[in-house]
Design a protein around this motif. Structure first.
Motif, mmCIF file in Angstrom:
data_model
loop_
_atom_site.group_PDB
_atom_site.id
_atom_site.type_symbol
_atom_site.label_atom_id
_atom_site.label_comp_id
_atom_site.label_asym_id
_atom_site.label_seq_id
_atom_site.Cartn_x
_atom_site.Cartn_y
_atom_site.Cartn_z
ATOM 1 N N GLN A 111 -45.558 -27.916 -77.259
ATOM 2 C CA GLN A 111 -46.426 -29.081 -77.485
ATOM 3 C C GLN A 111 -47.387 -29.274 -76.328
ATOM 4 O OE1 GLN A 111 -43.316 -31.987 -78.123
ATOM 5 N NE2 GLN A 111 -43.623 -31.982 -80.336
ATOM 6 N N ARG A 112 -46.913 -29.021 -75.124
ATOM 7 C CA ARG A 112 -47.783 -29.125 -73.952
ATOM 8 C C ARG A 112 -48.901 -28.089 -74.010
ATOM 9 N NH1 ARG A 112 -44.335 -28.085 -69.822
ATOM 10 N NH2 ARG A 112 -45.126 -25.969 -69.500
ATOM 11 N N THR B 66 -50.195 -26.785 -76.710
ATOM 12 C CA THR B 66 -51.137 -27.199 -77.743
ATOM 13 C C THR B 66 -52.027 -28.336 -77.265
ATOM 14 O OG1 THR B 66 -49.823 -26.420 -79.620
ATOM 15 C CG2 THR B 66 -51.282 -28.279 -80.032
ATOM 16 N N ARG B 67 -51.478 -29.235 -76.470
ATOM 17 C CA ARG B 67 -52.329 -30.302 -75.910
ATOM 18 C C ARG B 67 -53.402 -29.713 -75.002
ATOM 19 N NH1 ARG B 67 -47.348 -33.137 -75.521
ATOM 20 N NH2 ARG B 67 -47.107 -32.546 -73.323
ATOM 21 N N GLN B 68 -53.075 -28.646 -74.300
ATOM 22 C CA GLN B 68 -54.050 -28.006 -73.407
ATOM 23 C C GLN B 68 -55.098 -27.214 -74.185
ATOM 24 O OE1 GLN B 68 -50.793 -26.079 -71.049
ATOM 25 N NE2 GLN B 68 -51.980 -26.730 -69.280
ATOM 26 N N GLU C 2 -55.624 -27.282 -77.683
ATOM 27 C CA GLU C 2 -56.063 -27.895 -78.951
ATOM 28 C C GLU C 2 -55.998 -26.906 -80.116
ATOM 29 O OE1 GLU C 2 -59.933 -29.707 -78.094
ATOM 30 O OE2 GLU C 2 -58.864 -31.613 -77.864
ATOM 31 N N PRO D 117 -54.323 -30.076 -83.221
ATOM 32 C CA PRO D 117 -54.792 -31.399 -83.621
ATOM 33 C C PRO D 117 -56.077 -31.396 -84.444
ATOM 34 C CG PRO D 117 -55.434 -30.982 -81.367
ATOM 35 C CD PRO D 117 -54.626 -29.790 -81.798
#
Length: 264
Positions: free
Chosen positions: A103-104, A106-108, A110, A132
């Motif tokens: 998840q981290r 993917t946050r970085q 996108e 996202p």
């Protein structure tokens, strides 16, 4: 990247002779057909006689491992099978350990983050985090993918033990899934050697048209291979250079996973 099950090497004529082996083969086939499969199809794919397949599937139904849909006359994975899968995922650390790290990433990035392990002459998708953005890559944990045309497949071959890598390079099927799939064995060998040198692998519309990806290995503390971690994105949004620029983030996450994931 969206997993497509490669053509299987099962030989119906070589179906297990023992009852347990036949039941396991049927259960595996049901698990691979998440949307259901008919009795005749399961019997044909497994090499088990229809009458025997029906009897074994009935037993699996009683145990909750298989469900039967009367309307479509199809067998599907049961809730007990799902429960066992979840327990296995916890034991391997795919959920509690891998999920926060992915998840981290993917946050970085996108973009979607995927995790896979080597399973025979294919790789098995074991975890996935959706990106996202409205248009992205989808995956389905529990399904298999080919080695020769996916970034994770190339990495898994590149960092597998020498004898395993040599065997895979000799026998993996070079099915042309996407417009740029590798269909020449010498080219595949060169690509896998390049992945070993660089420490990552890329694909450019090799598994699916309009899809690009980059992957790095997940290595245990002793340097042995655990799995692969990838970022995948639509080609219209990410050039290959954009994906290669994400390799440091993937490597950092892979190093953390290599320490935290339990030994298999």
């Amino acid at each position: 990247m969206p997993p497509v099950t490669s053509s299987d090497s099962r030989d119906p004529a070589a179906a297990p002779a023992d009852v347990v082996g036949r039941a396991i083969r049927l259960l595996v086939l049901v698990g691979e057909h998440a949307h259901g499969s008919t009795l005749s199809a399961l019997a044909r794919e497994s090499g088990v006689p229809v009458s025997t397949a029906h009897r074994l599937l009935s037993t699996l139904r009683r145990e909750g491992l298989v469900e039967f849909e009367p309307d479509g006359k199809r067998y599907r994975p049961g809730l007990k099978l799902f429960q066992l899968g979840q327990q296995a995922g916890q034991a391997y650390g795919f959920a509690g350990t891998a999920l926060p790290v992915m998840q981290r990433v993917t946050r970085q990035t996108e973009e979607a983050t995927l995790m896979s392990v080597l399973d025979g002459a294919r790789h098995l998708y074991v975890h996935y985090v959706d990106g996202p953005l409205p248009v992205g890559v989808r995956s389905e944990p529990g399904r298999h993918g080919p080695l020769h045309c996916t970034s994770m497949g190339k990495v898994l071959m590149a960092f597998a033990p020498d004898d395993v890598r040599a065997d895979l390079l000799d026998r993996v099927e070079l099915t042309p899934y996407g417009p740029n799939s590798i269909t020449d064995r010498d080219v595949l060998r060169a690509e896998v050697a390049r992945a070993a040198d660089l420490g990552y692998a890329t694909v450019d519309e090799e598994h699916h048209a309009g899809l690009r990806a980059v992957a790095v290995p997940i290595l245990r503390a002793d340097g042995s291979l655990f799995g692969a971690l990838a970022t995948a994105a639509p080609a219209f949004r990410r050039e290959l250079d954009d994906l290669v620029a994400l390799v440091p983030a993937l490597r950092s996450a892979a190093a953390e996973l290599g320490v935290r994931l339990p030994d298999r």
